[in-house]
Design a protein around this motif. Structure first.
Motif, PDB file in Angstrom:
ATOM      1  N   GLN A 207      39.419  60.134  39.989  1.00  0.00           N
ATOM      2  CA  GLN A 207      38.717  58.866  40.210  1.00  0.00           C
ATOM      3  C   GLN A 207      38.393  58.148  38.904  1.00  0.00           C
ATOM      4  N   LYS A 208      39.095  58.495  37.833  1.00  0.00           N
ATOM      5  CA  LYS A 208      38.868  57.811  36.565  1.00  0.00           C
ATOM      6  C   LYS A 208      39.879  56.679  36.396  1.00  0.00           C
ATOM      7  N   ARG A 209      39.428  55.600  35.745  1.00  0.00           N
ATOM      8  CA  ARG A 209      40.314  54.462  35.529  1.00  0.00           C
ATOM      9  C   ARG A 209      41.422  54.844  34.557  1.00  0.00           C
ATOM     10  N   LEU A 210      42.609  54.340  34.836  1.00  0.00           N
ATOM     11  CA  LEU A 210      43.786  54.551  33.997  1.00  0.00           C
ATOM     12  C   LEU A 210      44.289  53.201  33.488  1.00  0.00           C
ATOM     13  N   PRO A 211      45.102  53.211  32.431  1.00  0.00           N
ATOM     14  CA  PRO A 211      45.741  51.952  32.016  1.00  0.00           C
ATOM     15  C   PRO A 211      46.605  51.404  33.148  1.00  0.00           C
ATOM     16  N   ASP A 212      46.674  50.086  33.270  1.00  0.00           N
ATOM     17  CA  ASP A 212      47.454  49.481  34.343  1.00  0.00           C
ATOM     18  C   ASP A 212      48.912  49.932  34.334  1.00  0.00           C
ATOM     19  N   ASP A 213      49.437  50.231  33.153  1.00  0.00           N
ATOM     20  CA  ASP A 213      50.833  50.664  33.067  1.00  0.00           C
ATOM     21  C   ASP A 213      51.091  51.929  33.882  1.00  0.00           C
ATOM     22  N   ASP A 214      50.069  52.776  34.031  1.00  0.00           N
ATOM     23  CA  ASP A 214      50.250  53.995  34.818  1.00  0.00           C
ATOM     24  C   ASP A 214      50.585  53.663  36.266  1.00  0.00           C
ATOM     25  N   CYS A 215      50.007  52.593  36.797  1.00  0.00           N
ATOM     26  CA  CYS A 215      50.315  52.185  38.169  1.00  0.00           C
ATOM     27  C   CYS A 215      51.624  51.406  38.228  1.00  0.00           C
ATOM     28  N   ASN A 216      51.894  50.611  37.195  1.00  0.00           N
ATOM     29  CA  ASN A 216      53.145  49.846  37.165  1.00  0.00           C
ATOM     30  C   ASN A 216      54.355  50.768  37.130  1.00  0.00           C
ATOM     31  N   ASN A 217      54.176  51.944  36.533  1.00  0.00           N
ATOM     32  CA  ASN A 217      55.270  52.900  36.424  1.00  0.00           C
ATOM     33  C   ASN A 217      55.328  53.841  37.625  1.00  0.00           C
ATOM     34  N   HIS A 218      54.466  53.621  38.587  1.00  0.00           N
ATOM     35  CA  HIS A 218      54.458  54.377  39.843  1.00  0.00           C
ATOM     36  C   HIS A 218      54.341  55.886  39.636  1.00  0.00           C
ATOM     37  N   GLY A 219      53.414  56.283  38.774  1.00  0.00           N
ATOM     38  CA  GLY A 219      53.127  57.701  38.621  1.00  0.00           C
ATOM     39  C   GLY A 219      52.501  58.224  39.902  1.00  0.00           C
ATOM     40  N   GLY A 220      52.840  59.439  40.310  1.00  0.00           N
ATOM     41  CA  GLY A 220      52.390  59.964  41.586  1.00  0.00           C
ATOM     42  C   GLY A 220      50.882  60.103  41.706  1.00  0.00           C
ATOM     43  N   HIS A 221      50.191  60.319  40.583  1.00  0.00           N
ATOM     44  CA  HIS A 221      48.745  60.543  40.623  1.00  0.00           C
ATOM     45  C   HIS A 221      47.955  59.245  40.530  1.00  0.00           C
ATOM     46  N   ALA A 222      48.632  58.141  40.218  1.00  0.00           N
ATOM     47  CA  ALA A 222      47.944  56.878  39.973  1.00  0.00           C
ATOM     48  C   ALA A 222      48.133  55.911  41.131  1.00  0.00           C
ATOM     49  N   GLY A 223      47.093  55.128  41.395  1.00  0.00           N
ATOM     50  CA  GLY A 223      47.198  54.120  42.443  1.00  0.00           C
ATOM     51  C   GLY A 223      46.291  52.951  42.141  1.00  0.00           C
ATOM     52  N   TRP A 224      46.638  51.777  42.673  1.00  0.00           N
ATOM     53  CA  TRP A 224      45.786  50.603  42.489  1.00  0.00           C
ATOM     54  C   TRP A 224      44.491  50.801  43.247  1.00  0.00           C
ATOM     55  N   TYR A 225      43.421  50.292  42.684  1.00  0.00           N
ATOM     56  CA  TYR A 225      42.091  50.439  43.260  1.00  0.00           C
ATOM     57  C   TYR A 225      41.402  49.088  43.159  1.00  0.00           C
ATOM     58  N   TYR A 226      40.690  48.705  44.213  1.00  0.00           N
ATOM     59  CA  TYR A 226      40.112  47.369  44.299  1.00  0.00           C
ATOM     60  C   TYR A 226      38.595  47.456  44.393  1.00  0.00           C
ATOM     61  N   LEU A 227      37.927  46.847  43.417  1.00  0.00           N
ATOM     62  CA  LEU A 227      36.466  46.816  43.402  1.00  0.00           C
ATOM     63  C   LEU A 227      36.001  45.457  43.917  1.00  0.00           C
ATOM     64  N   PRO A 228      35.128  45.435  44.932  1.00  0.00           N
ATOM     65  CA  PRO A 228      34.674  44.152  45.468  1.00  0.00           C
ATOM     66  C   PRO A 228      33.862  43.372  44.437  1.00  0.00           C
ATOM     67  N   ILE A 229      34.104  42.063  44.394  1.00  0.00           N
ATOM     68  CA  ILE A 229      33.365  41.181  43.501  1.00  0.00           C
ATOM     69  C   ILE A 229      32.300  40.479  44.321  1.00  0.00           C
ATOM     70  N   GLY A 230      31.051  40.698  43.968  1.00  0.00           N
ATOM     71  CA  GLY A 230      29.954  40.076  44.687  1.00  0.00           C
ATOM     72  C   GLY A 230      29.851  38.600  44.360  1.00  0.00           C
ATOM     73  N   SER A 231      29.344  37.821  45.305  1.00  0.00           N
ATOM     74  CA  SER A 231      29.238  36.384  45.074  1.00  0.00           C
ATOM     75  C   SER A 231      27.985  36.028  44.280  1.00  0.00           C
ATOM     76  N   ASN A 232      26.987  36.883  44.283  1.00  0.00           N
ATOM     77  CA  ASN A 232      25.729  36.571  43.614  1.00  0.00           C
ATOM     78  C   ASN A 232      25.498  37.356  42.335  1.00  0.00           C
ATOM     79  N   ARG A 233      26.291  38.375  42.102  1.00  0.00           N
ATOM     80  CA  ARG A 233      26.060  39.194  40.916  1.00  0.00           C
ATOM     81  C   ARG A 233      27.397  39.661  40.348  1.00  0.00           C
ATOM     82  N   ALA A 234      27.378  40.017  39.089  1.00  0.00           N
ATOM     83  CA  ALA A 234      28.593  40.481  38.430  1.00  0.00           C
ATOM     84  C   ALA A 234      28.940  41.888  38.906  1.00  0.00           C
ATOM     85  N   THR A 235      30.231  42.149  39.008  1.00  0.00           N
ATOM     86  CA  THR A 235      30.721  43.483  39.327  1.00  0.00           C
ATOM     87  C   THR A 235      31.122  44.155  38.031  1.00  0.00           C
TER      88      THR A 235
END
Length: 92
Positions: free
Chosen positions: A15-43
């Motif tokens: 569950q640790k963040r990786l460089p984006d290139d790890d996902c672009n290269n389709h490594g088996g352990h890496a995947g895109w992850y989406y954090l919701p952006i709140g409308s009233n506060r910074a994420t």
């Protein structure tokens, strides 16, 4: 157009963040992850190596995601930049 989520690359097992290139290269352990952006506060987007939680691995239908978030971490708000008068401390 405002984005609903911040798109980062994450190690599926640690569950640790990786460089984006790890996902672009389709490594088996890496995947895109989406954090919701709140409308009233910074994420808070974690830096590479920090734990990323509170989001989802599947972007909900009809939602948009902002990519290219700094590998050093960042705070992301809806509406982009400006309006608050604050400036980030990330130089160079």
């Amino acid at each position: 157009m405002d984005s609903d989520y911040a798109k980062i690359c994450r190690d599926n097992s640690t569950q640790k963040r990786l460089p984006d290139d790890d996902c672009n290269n389709h490594g088996g352990h890496a995947g895109w992850y989406y954090l919701p952006i709140g409308s009233n506060r910074a994420t808070k987007v974690p830096a590479v190596g920090d734990t990323a939680s509170g989001g989802t691995s599947t972007l909900p239908s009809g939602k948009t995601a902002k990519s290219g978030i700094s590998s050093r971490g960042s705070s992301v708000t809806k509406g982009g930049f400006g309006g608050s008068g604050e400036h980030g401390g990330f130089g160079g």
